[in-house]
Design an enzyme around this catalytic site. Structure first.
Site, PDB file in Angstrom:
ATOM      1  N   GLY A  90       8.901  41.042 -33.892  1.00  0.00           N
ATOM      2  CA  GLY A  90       8.923  40.193 -32.697  1.00  0.00           C
ATOM      3  C   GLY A  90      10.213  40.359 -31.930  1.00  0.00           C
ATOM      4  O   GLY A  90      11.194  40.901 -32.443  1.00  0.00           O
ATOM      5  N   GLY A  92      12.602  38.108 -29.130  1.00  0.00           N
ATOM      6  CA  GLY A  92      12.798  36.859 -28.398  1.00  0.00           C
ATOM      7  C   GLY A  92      13.867  37.016 -27.340  1.00  0.00           C
ATOM      8  O   GLY A  92      14.319  38.125 -27.060  1.00  0.00           O
ATOM      9  N   GLY A  93      14.257  35.895 -26.778  1.00  0.00           N
ATOM     10  CA  GLY A  93      15.251  35.926 -25.719  1.00  0.00           C
ATOM     11  C   GLY A  93      16.609  36.387 -26.194  1.00  0.00           C
ATOM     12  O   GLY A  93      17.370  36.992 -25.450  1.00  0.00           O
ATOM     13  N   SER A  94      16.899  36.113 -27.452  1.00  0.00           N
ATOM     14  CA  SER A  94      18.247  36.423 -27.901  1.00  0.00           C
ATOM     15  C   SER A  94      18.325  37.592 -28.873  1.00  0.00           C
ATOM     16  O   SER A  94      19.403  38.129 -29.102  1.00  0.00           O
ATOM     17  CB  SER A  94      18.862  35.187 -28.563  1.00  0.00           C
ATOM     18  OG  SER A  94      17.983  34.704 -29.539  1.00  0.00           O
ATOM     19  N   VAL A  97      13.439  40.619 -34.047  1.00  0.00           N
ATOM     20  CA  VAL A  97      13.156  40.189 -35.417  1.00  0.00           C
ATOM     21  C   VAL A  97      12.501  41.350 -36.184  1.00  0.00           C
ATOM     22  O   VAL A  97      11.531  41.942 -35.716  1.00  0.00           O
ATOM     23  CB  VAL A  97      12.242  38.941 -35.432  1.00  0.00           C
ATOM     24  CG1 VAL A  97      12.027  38.446 -36.856  1.00  0.00           C
ATOM     25  CG2 VAL A  97      12.827  37.836 -34.568  1.00  0.00           C
ATOM     26  N   LYS A 111      16.562  38.448 -38.110  1.00  0.00           N
ATOM     27  CA  LYS A 111      16.748  38.403 -36.661  1.00  0.00           C
ATOM     28  C   LYS A 111      18.125  38.942 -36.319  1.00  0.00           C
ATOM     29  O   LYS A 111      19.136  38.418 -36.779  1.00  0.00           O
ATOM     30  CB  LYS A 111      16.608  36.960 -36.181  1.00  0.00           C
ATOM     31  CG  LYS A 111      16.692  36.779 -34.684  1.00  0.00           C
ATOM     32  CD  LYS A 111      16.314  35.338 -34.372  1.00  0.00           C
ATOM     33  CE  LYS A 111      16.437  34.990 -32.922  1.00  0.00           C
ATOM     34  NZ  LYS A 111      15.940  33.642 -32.656  1.00  0.00           N
ATOM     35  N   ASP A 207      13.227  22.862 -27.865  1.00  0.00           N
ATOM     36  CA  ASP A 207      12.549  24.057 -27.357  1.00  0.00           C
ATOM     37  C   ASP A 207      11.214  24.266 -28.080  1.00  0.00           C
ATOM     38  O   ASP A 207      10.935  25.339 -28.609  1.00  0.00           O
ATOM     39  CB  ASP A 207      13.475  25.273 -27.519  1.00  0.00           C
ATOM     40  CG  ASP A 207      13.068  26.433 -26.616  1.00  0.00           C
ATOM     41  OD1 ASP A 207      12.272  26.212 -25.682  1.00  0.00           O
ATOM     42  OD2 ASP A 207      13.550  27.554 -26.836  1.00  0.00           O
TER      43      ASP A 207
END
Ligand SMILES: Nc1ncnc2c1ncn2[C@@H]1O[C@H](COP(=O)(O)OP(=O)(O)OP(=O)(O)O)[C@@H](O)[C@H]1O
Length: 718
Positions: A90, A92-94, A97, A111, A207
């Site tokens: 995956g 994500g924004g930061s 993963v 991550k 969030d």
């Protein structure tokens, strides 16, 4: 004459003087050591006392990161086969993963933060300090971390079914039968119950959204991503203002002025300077305020009842460590039938430029004045216009929002940043709509290029480019006609904001946690050039970011018009569409903000739709905004139309209507009218009745009639 030596005097005081000094010295030494000893004992006693109390009442421990496993970078590199793309599970924004096998041969999710900035560092710290100290079957377990030079990695338990985002909108949707969906809703509610009531101080996630709900092998949900979460500190502005015991806020008003510009960071959160920040919420409001202010509701009376949470929780005790040993009294809205007084549009109208000026000098005595101001802000907030209660329909709302985002003064919209039509390819693999939508192209990206792209597909291919351009122009003209006045207003407001900022004027803010950087150079924490890629999507967290993989989880590529994650600035909290609207007005992050997000999440789970889902066909624009559509369905008494058609008739109608009505309660404008999470869990478990449908969503809202008759009366009186 020789002098005779004097005989030594028999009574010289010397020895006794020495003795006395010795005694005094001894006494002083003994007493001071006694004092020191006593102080140490006293200190140790208090330390022990507070620690033992903590152990009983606080399920998390700020020193927890020390208990986490610390990995070295090499170990994690080996575990993921040198961070091989094949191991990516995956993005994500930061960070990215990866799947990895570490130490004892177990599978973990690792991550890796993509870039190190002030923002990512802060989120990393938050994750360590908050999630690292929490253990619950409803939270994903953080097992370890790695800090080496500028490398930051987090090691989590592996969740085989990834996130709810993938399951709902990806190939996994077939596996999401009704029972699983309902269980996920219950699990998320229990997770929030643990955070809000099982932790002391309570933790607000901040969030809640499908990509932060992970699914284990049995499709049981755990929430993750605590990067934006925070611990609630008593006495904060938001807490006082919105606590059900609102009257008390005036007593605490002394803290108000002082706290408008600050918020308490989570443990270990680096402190940052606000000098280069501009209040995003105010900017957003300035960019989207409209003359069409809508009716708002004010609370006249709330019958509140205190109840001891422990009593309830002890009987349930689903969550580990969920008992509040202090016997803390938790207030709870007991009277669901709180009365509303609709108030006039004029009351809602407010000039935000005035707020900008006045809020800077917010004083201790101004609480009473501030509350209506905040309420007025809500009335004016673009977000409220999604409620479908006024003339502005979804289409206007969506178009206006697009307009506000692409207006030339918006610094986020340089020409170079607009995704070109060529770049926005419709990827069939990402068309994950309901069957009815499958043949319909979704509008992707932002702005007219994207809209055009969507419309283009509806037309026969042979008409080609000419038609496309025509449509594009038509769309632009249509939008311009509708919004020219608005755009120029927004333009000037944004210019005002920018000028103030350039002059070094520190923008006043209520610490909304929603600030964004106007493009500015170049320090730690600033988005770098790579982040502003014309091919990429705009993330407020990191500015423009390249999106190479049109992954299923990628909102941008799956037609979710507004999922340019607003969760994403330095202190931006929450994701647009999921973030509670009061947060844009005067918001500290509060539990009720999580409740709002849960409401959105419930609708998303039940409907299998994203909160903003713009399709090419104008006929379907009414469904574009899930919340607005749900409210319309509620008003027409037809909520089950919202249920995911892919479920066909294989769902529990009672549970579905319970979930939708519950979501509507969670989505109420006034935070204090939303149920708290203990009530939500009980309602879902069938241990408590569902509150009456909020008045504004009842099939024939009397508020409109009331408003009209009030105006009529007013007119007659005049
Ligand atoms: N523990 C895990 N086990 C399995 N998959 C995971 C795990 N953690 C994250 N993922 C996958 O990685 C994706 C990205 O997760 P991440 O938390 O980095 O970002 P996000 O929540 O999608 O976005 P943002 O951080 O911007 O809110 C998730 O959507 C999920 O599919």
């Amino acid at each position: 004459m020789p002098s005779r030596p004097l005989p030594p005097g028999p009574n010289l005081p010397r020895p006794s003087f020495l003795n006395k000094t010795r005694v005094i010295f001894l006494v002083l030494t003994i007493s001071s050591s006694a004092v020191i000893l006593f102080t140490i004992i006293y200190f140790l006693y208090h330390l022990w006392n507070s620690l033992s109390n903590r152990a009983r009442t606080i399920p998390f421990d700020s020193s927890a990161p020390l208990k986490l496993q610390r990995f070295c970078y090499k170990e994690l590199k080996n575990a993921t086969n040198d961070f091989d793309d094949a191991n990516i599970i995956g993005k994500g924004g930061s960070g990215t993963v990866f799947r990895g096998i570490v130490r004892d041969g177990k599978l973990f999710a690792i991550k890796r933060l993509d870039t190190l900035s002030l923002q990512t560092e802060r989120e990393f710290q938050n994750e360590l300090q908050i999630l690292g100290g929490l253990r619950s079957p409803f939270l994903v377990t953080l097992l370890g971390y790695c800090v080496e030079k500028n490398k930051r990695l987090l090691v989590y338990e592996y969740m085989p079914n990834k996130s709810l985002q993938e399951s709902l909108f990806g190939d996994g949707h077939l596996s999401m039968n009704w029972q699983r969906r309902f269980d996920v809703i219950l699990d998320v509610a229990k997770a929030l119950e643990f955070l809000h009531f099982g932790c002391d101080p309570p933790v607000i996630h901040g969030d809640i959204k499908p990509s932060n709900v992970l699914l284990d092998c049995d499709y049981r949900a755990k929430i993750s991503d605590f990067g934006l979460s925070r611990m609630k500190v008593e006495g904060e502005f938001g807490l006082d203002l919105f606590s059900q015991d609102f009257g008390r806020s005036q007593e605490l008003s002394g803290t108000l002025g002082g706290t408008t510009g600050e918020h308490t960071p989570a443990i270990g959160t680096p402190v940052e300077s606000n000098n280069t920040e501009v209040d995003f919420a105010l900017a957003l409001q300035a960019s989207s305020s409209s003359k069409n202010s809508k009716k708002c509701y004010n609370v006249r009376a709330l019958s509140l009842n205190s109840l001891n949470y422990n009593a309830n929780l002890a009987s349930e005790n689903d969550c580990k460590g969920g008992v509040n040993g202090k016997g803390k009294e938790v207030t709870c809205v007991d009277d669901w039938n709180a009365k509303f007084v609709p108030y006039d549009d004029e009351f809602c109208s407010i000039d935000h430029s005035k707020e900008l000026n006045s809020s800077a000098n917010l004083g201790a005595d101004e609480v009473a004045v501030t509350m209506p101001t905040s309420v007025k802000q809500w009335g004016k907030d673009w977000w409220w216009r999604q409620d479908g209660s006024g003339e502005l329909c979804s289409k206007d709302y969506v178009m206006e929002w697009i307009g506000s985002q692409i207006c030339p003064s918006n610094p986020d919209w340089g020409d170079d940043k607009k995704p070109s039509p060529e770049k926005i390819e419709l990827d069939n693999s990402t068309q994950l709509d309901k069957p009815e939508d499958v043949n319909e192209p979704q509008v992707q990206g932002l702005g007219f290029d994207a809209l055009d792209k969507g419309f283009e597909k509806e037309e026969p291919k042979q008409k080609g480019r000419k038609n496309r351009k025509k449509t594009n122009r038509k769309m632009q003209e249509w939008w311009k006609d509708d919004h020219l006045g608005e755009v120029s207003k927004k333009d000037s407001k944004l210019k005002q904001l920018k000028t103030k900022w350039k002059k070094g004027f520190k923008m006043p803010h209520f610490d909304l946690g929603r600030r964004f950087y106007f493009c500015r150079s170049k320090k730690f924490g600033e988005p770098n050039q790579d982040d502003r890629d014309a091919n990429g999507e705009f993330s407020f967290r990191r500015g423009w970011r390249r999106k190479n993989n049109n992954s299923i989880g990628s909102d941008m590529w799956s037609g979710d018009l507004f999922s340019r994650e607003l969760s994403s600035t330095t202190s931006m909290r929450g994701t647009l569409c999921y973030v509670a609207p009061e947060y844009g007005g005067c918001g500290y992050l509060m539990e009720k903000a999580d409740i709002y997000s849960l409401g959105v999440l419930i609708l998303v789970i039940v409907s299998g739709r994203r909160p903003l889902h713009v399709l090419a066909s104008p006929m379907r624009l009414e469904k574009a905004n899930l919340i607005s559509w749900c409210r319309q369905l509620a008003q027409s008494g037809n909520i089950l139309e919202l249920v995911d058609e892919r479920l066909k008739d294989e769902y529990n109608k009672e549970q579905a209507s319970l979930c939708i009505n519950l979501a509507l309660s969670c989505l109420q404008k006034m935070p204090e009218l939303r149920p708290d999470i203990v009530e939500i869990v009980k309602i879902l478990k069938g241990e408590m009745d569902l509150p009456p449908v909020p008045i504004e969503f009842s099939p024939s809202p009397p508020s409109k009639l009331y408003n009209r008759s009030r105006r009529k009366q007013k007119g007659n009186a005049d």
